[in-house]
Design a protein around this motif. Structure first.
Motif, PDB file in Angstrom:
ATOM      1  N   GLN A  55     -28.605  -6.119 -11.273  1.00  0.00           N
ATOM      2  CA  GLN A  55     -28.374  -6.893 -10.058  1.00  0.00           C
ATOM      3  C   GLN A  55     -27.223  -6.301  -9.257  1.00  0.00           C
ATOM      4  OE1 GLN A  55     -27.921 -11.028 -11.058  1.00  0.00           O
ATOM      5  NE2 GLN A  55     -30.072 -11.258 -11.609  1.00  0.00           N
ATOM      6  N   GLN A  56     -26.175  -5.864  -9.933  1.00  0.00           N
ATOM      7  CA  GLN A  56     -25.043  -5.237  -9.243  1.00  0.00           C
ATOM      8  C   GLN A  56     -25.507  -3.990  -8.487  1.00  0.00           C
ATOM      9  OE1 GLN A  56     -21.922  -6.258  -8.940  1.00  0.00           O
ATOM     10  NE2 GLN A  56     -21.570  -7.696 -10.594  1.00  0.00           N
ATOM     11  N   ARG A  57     -26.347  -3.198  -9.134  1.00  0.00           N
ATOM     12  CA  ARG A  57     -26.825  -1.961  -8.510  1.00  0.00           C
ATOM     13  C   ARG A  57     -27.765  -2.256  -7.340  1.00  0.00           C
ATOM     14  NH1 ARG A  57     -28.911   0.652 -13.676  1.00  0.00           N
ATOM     15  NH2 ARG A  57     -29.813   2.206 -12.301  1.00  0.00           N
ATOM     16  N   ILE A  58     -28.583  -3.288  -7.469  1.00  0.00           N
ATOM     17  CA  ILE A  58     -29.459  -3.690  -6.360  1.00  0.00           C
ATOM     18  C   ILE A  58     -28.607  -4.088  -5.159  1.00  0.00           C
ATOM     19  CG2 ILE A  58     -31.050  -5.495  -5.567  1.00  0.00           C
ATOM     20  CD1 ILE A  58     -32.247  -5.430  -8.456  1.00  0.00           C
ATOM     21  N   LEU A  59     -27.552  -4.853  -5.410  1.00  0.00           N
ATOM     22  CA  LEU A  59     -26.672  -5.274  -4.320  1.00  0.00           C
ATOM     23  C   LEU A  59     -26.050  -4.075  -3.623  1.00  0.00           C
ATOM     24  CD1 LEU A  59     -24.991  -8.373  -5.983  1.00  0.00           C
ATOM     25  CD2 LEU A  59     -26.636  -8.385  -4.093  1.00  0.00           C
ATOM     26  N   ARG A  60     -25.694  -3.054  -4.376  1.00  0.00           N
ATOM     27  CA  ARG A  60     -25.114  -1.835  -3.771  1.00  0.00           C
ATOM     28  C   ARG A  60     -26.144  -1.119  -2.884  1.00  0.00           C
ATOM     29  NH1 ARG A  60     -20.012  -2.230  -3.089  1.00  0.00           N
ATOM     30  NH2 ARG A  60     -18.836  -2.467  -4.975  1.00  0.00           N
ATOM     31  N   VAL A  61     -27.392  -1.065  -3.343  1.00  0.00           N
ATOM     32  CA  VAL A  61     -28.443  -0.423  -2.540  1.00  0.00           C
ATOM     33  C   VAL A  61     -28.660  -1.206  -1.247  1.00  0.00           C
ATOM     34  CG1 VAL A  61     -30.907   0.159  -2.457  1.00  0.00           C
ATOM     35  CG2 VAL A  61     -29.586   0.650  -4.531  1.00  0.00           C
ATOM     36  N   VAL A  62     -28.719  -2.530  -1.346  1.00  0.00           N
ATOM     37  CA  VAL A  62     -28.915  -3.361  -0.150  1.00  0.00           C
ATOM     38  C   VAL A  62     -27.704  -3.241   0.779  1.00  0.00           C
ATOM     39  CG1 VAL A  62     -29.252  -5.719   0.706  1.00  0.00           C
ATOM     40  CG2 VAL A  62     -30.477  -4.942  -1.334  1.00  0.00           C
ATOM     41  N   GLU A  63     -26.519  -3.196   0.204  1.00  0.00           N
ATOM     42  CA  GLU A  63     -25.305  -3.025   1.010  1.00  0.00           C
ATOM     43  C   GLU A  63     -25.378  -1.734   1.817  1.00  0.00           C
ATOM     44  OE1 GLU A  63     -20.449  -2.854   0.368  1.00  0.00           O
ATOM     45  OE2 GLU A  63     -21.774  -2.540  -1.352  1.00  0.00           O
ATOM     46  N   ARG A  64     -25.750  -0.660   1.164  1.00  0.00           N
ATOM     47  CA  ARG A  64     -25.826   0.642   1.842  1.00  0.00           C
ATOM     48  C   ARG A  64     -26.921   0.657   2.906  1.00  0.00           C
ATOM     49  NH1 ARG A  64     -25.485   4.384   4.701  1.00  0.00           N
ATOM     50  NH2 ARG A  64     -25.645   6.571   4.145  1.00  0.00           N
ATOM     51  N   ALA A  65     -28.068   0.035   2.592  1.00  0.00           N
ATOM     52  CA  ALA A  65     -29.215   0.055   3.506  1.00  0.00           C
ATOM     53  C   ALA A  65     -29.028  -0.882   4.700  1.00  0.00           C
ATOM     54  CB  ALA A  65     -30.491  -0.318   2.755  1.00  0.00           C
ATOM     55  N   THR A  66     -28.118  -1.824   4.597  1.00  0.00           N
ATOM     56  CA  THR A  66     -27.903  -2.752   5.714  1.00  0.00           C
ATOM     57  C   THR A  66     -26.580  -2.446   6.420  1.00  0.00           C
ATOM     58  OG1 THR A  66     -26.995  -4.407   4.176  1.00  0.00           O
ATOM     59  CG2 THR A  66     -29.329  -4.600   4.762  1.00  0.00           C
ATOM     60  N   PHE A  67     -25.480  -2.768   5.790  1.00  0.00           N
ATOM     61  CA  PHE A  67     -24.177  -2.544   6.418  1.00  0.00           C
ATOM     62  C   PHE A  67     -23.940  -1.064   6.718  1.00  0.00           C
ATOM     63  CE2 PHE A  67     -23.148  -6.456   3.835  1.00  0.00           C
ATOM     64  CZ  PHE A  67     -23.298  -7.321   4.899  1.00  0.00           C
ATOM     65  N   GLY A  68     -24.500  -0.188   5.893  1.00  0.00           N
ATOM     66  CA  GLY A  68     -24.342   1.243   6.120  1.00  0.00           C
ATOM     67  C   GLY A  68     -25.014   1.723   7.394  1.00  0.00           C
ATOM     68  N   PHE A  69     -25.983   0.952   7.884  1.00  0.00           N
ATOM     69  CA  PHE A  69     -26.684   1.300   9.126  1.00  0.00           C
ATOM     70  C   PHE A  69     -26.444   0.249  10.207  1.00  0.00           C
ATOM     71  CE2 PHE A  69     -28.864   3.692   5.859  1.00  0.00           C
ATOM     72  CZ  PHE A  69     -28.968   4.939   6.449  1.00  0.00           C
ATOM     73  N   HIS A  70     -25.452  -0.624   9.984  1.00  0.00           N
ATOM     74  CA  HIS A  70     -25.031  -1.637  10.954  1.00  0.00           C
ATOM     75  C   HIS A  70     -26.172  -2.580  11.353  1.00  0.00           C
ATOM     76  CE1 HIS A  70     -21.446   0.815  11.192  1.00  0.00           C
ATOM     77  NE2 HIS A  70     -22.202   1.861  11.485  1.00  0.00           N
ATOM     78  N   VAL A  71     -26.970  -2.990  10.331  1.00  0.00           N
ATOM     79  CA  VAL A  71     -28.050  -3.945  10.556  1.00  0.00           C
ATOM     80  C   VAL A  71     -27.913  -5.099   9.561  1.00  0.00           C
ATOM     81  CG1 VAL A  71     -29.664  -2.246  11.516  1.00  0.00           C
ATOM     82  CG2 VAL A  71     -29.650  -2.662   9.049  1.00  0.00           C
ATOM     83  N   ASP A  72     -28.521  -6.240   9.897  1.00  0.00           N
ATOM     84  CA  ASP A  72     -28.443  -7.414   9.020  1.00  0.00           C
ATOM     85  C   ASP A  72     -29.439  -7.344   7.874  1.00  0.00           C
ATOM     86  OD1 ASP A  72     -26.412  -8.551  10.554  1.00  0.00           O
ATOM     87  OD2 ASP A  72     -27.853  -9.550  11.876  1.00  0.00           O
ATOM     88  N   THR A  73     -30.639  -6.826   8.147  1.00  0.00           N
ATOM     89  CA  THR A  73     -31.663  -6.691   7.119  1.00  0.00           C
ATOM     90  C   THR A  73     -32.299  -5.316   7.244  1.00  0.00           C
ATOM     91  OG1 THR A  73     -33.421  -7.617   8.517  1.00  0.00           O
ATOM     92  CG2 THR A  73     -32.215  -9.170   7.100  1.00  0.00           C
ATOM     93  N   SER A  74     -32.967  -4.910   6.166  1.00  0.00           N
ATOM     94  CA  SER A  74     -33.641  -3.614   6.162  1.00  0.00           C
ATOM     95  C   SER A  74     -34.931  -3.742   5.362  1.00  0.00           C
ATOM     96  CB  SER A  74     -32.737  -2.556   5.530  1.00  0.00           C
ATOM     97  OG  SER A  74     -33.328  -1.279   5.600  1.00  0.00           O
ATOM     98  N   GLU A  75     -35.977  -3.035   5.791  1.00  0.00           N
ATOM     99  CA  GLU A  75     -37.241  -3.040   5.062  1.00  0.00           C
ATOM    100  C   GLU A  75     -37.111  -2.171   3.825  1.00  0.00           C
ATOM    101  OE1 GLU A  75     -40.305  -1.752   7.752  1.00  0.00           O
ATOM    102  OE2 GLU A  75     -40.405  -3.708   8.721  1.00  0.00           O
ATOM    103  N   LEU A  76     -37.161  -2.816   2.663  1.00  0.00           N
ATOM    104  CA  LEU A  76     -36.963  -2.105   1.406  1.00  0.00           C
ATOM    105  C   LEU A  76     -38.054  -2.492   0.416  1.00  0.00           C
ATOM    106  CD1 LEU A  76     -33.145  -2.837   1.031  1.00  0.00           C
ATOM    107  CD2 LEU A  76     -34.176  -0.731   1.863  1.00  0.00           C
ATOM    108  N   SER A  77     -38.740  -1.503  -0.120  1.00  0.00           N
ATOM    109  CA  SER A  77     -39.718  -1.768  -1.178  1.00  0.00           C
ATOM    110  C   SER A  77     -39.009  -1.732  -2.523  1.00  0.00           C
ATOM    111  CB  SER A  77     -40.828  -0.716  -1.150  1.00  0.00           C
ATOM    112  OG  SER A  77     -40.312   0.553  -1.496  1.00  0.00           O
TER     113      SER A  77
END
Length: 146
Positions: A55-77
């Protein structure tokens, strides 16, 4: 008649030698290579989060895919998240999706289902997060004495 043989260097050996060289060279993180701008309140709340390693690692991936690209959500499979977590292509990413659902149940992530992908992002209402290990105990609200 003299017989001579040519020595042929197979590419696999060259690749192996290049990998050995790459292991020797240090990898240095630098702000000049980019960074992820995550709100301080989320970082502080994540430090209190008592989830498992996946779960910690999933949160890091979501953090990078959203905040890293200055968006609130990101399409992630699930397979994309698994790949970013370092799992090989044949990994059964359904385990990742189960853990994502647990994070949604704990109100840490928000999820919107799409046709092929799910949109994932952090729930910015961090007061709603359930961060304790025991989900059922975390849902109990103890009122303050009056």
């Amino acid at each position: 008649m003299s017989q001579t043989a040519e020595l042929y260097q197979f590419p696999a050996r060259e690749v192996a030698e290049q990998n050995q060289i790459a292991e020797v060279l240090p990898v240095v993180a630098s702000m000049s290579n980019g960074y992820t701008k995550t709100p301080n309140q989320i970082l502080e709340k994540l430090a209190q989060f008592e989830g498992g390693g996946m779960q910690q690692r999933i949160l890091r991936v979501v953090e990078r895919a959203t905040f890293g690209f200055h968006v609130d959500t990101s399409e992630l499979s699930g397979s994309f998240v698994a790949k970013k977590m370092g799992y090989s292509k044949g990994y059964d990413y359904r385990n990742v999706n189960k853990e994502i659902d647990k994070l949604v149940d704990r109100k840490i992530l928000i999820k919107k289902e799409g046709d092929r992908y799910q949109e994932l992002g952090f729930n910015v209402e961090i007061s709603e997060w359930i961060i304790g290990k025991n989900l059922s105990l975390s849902l109990i609200h103890i009122s303050e004495p009056t």
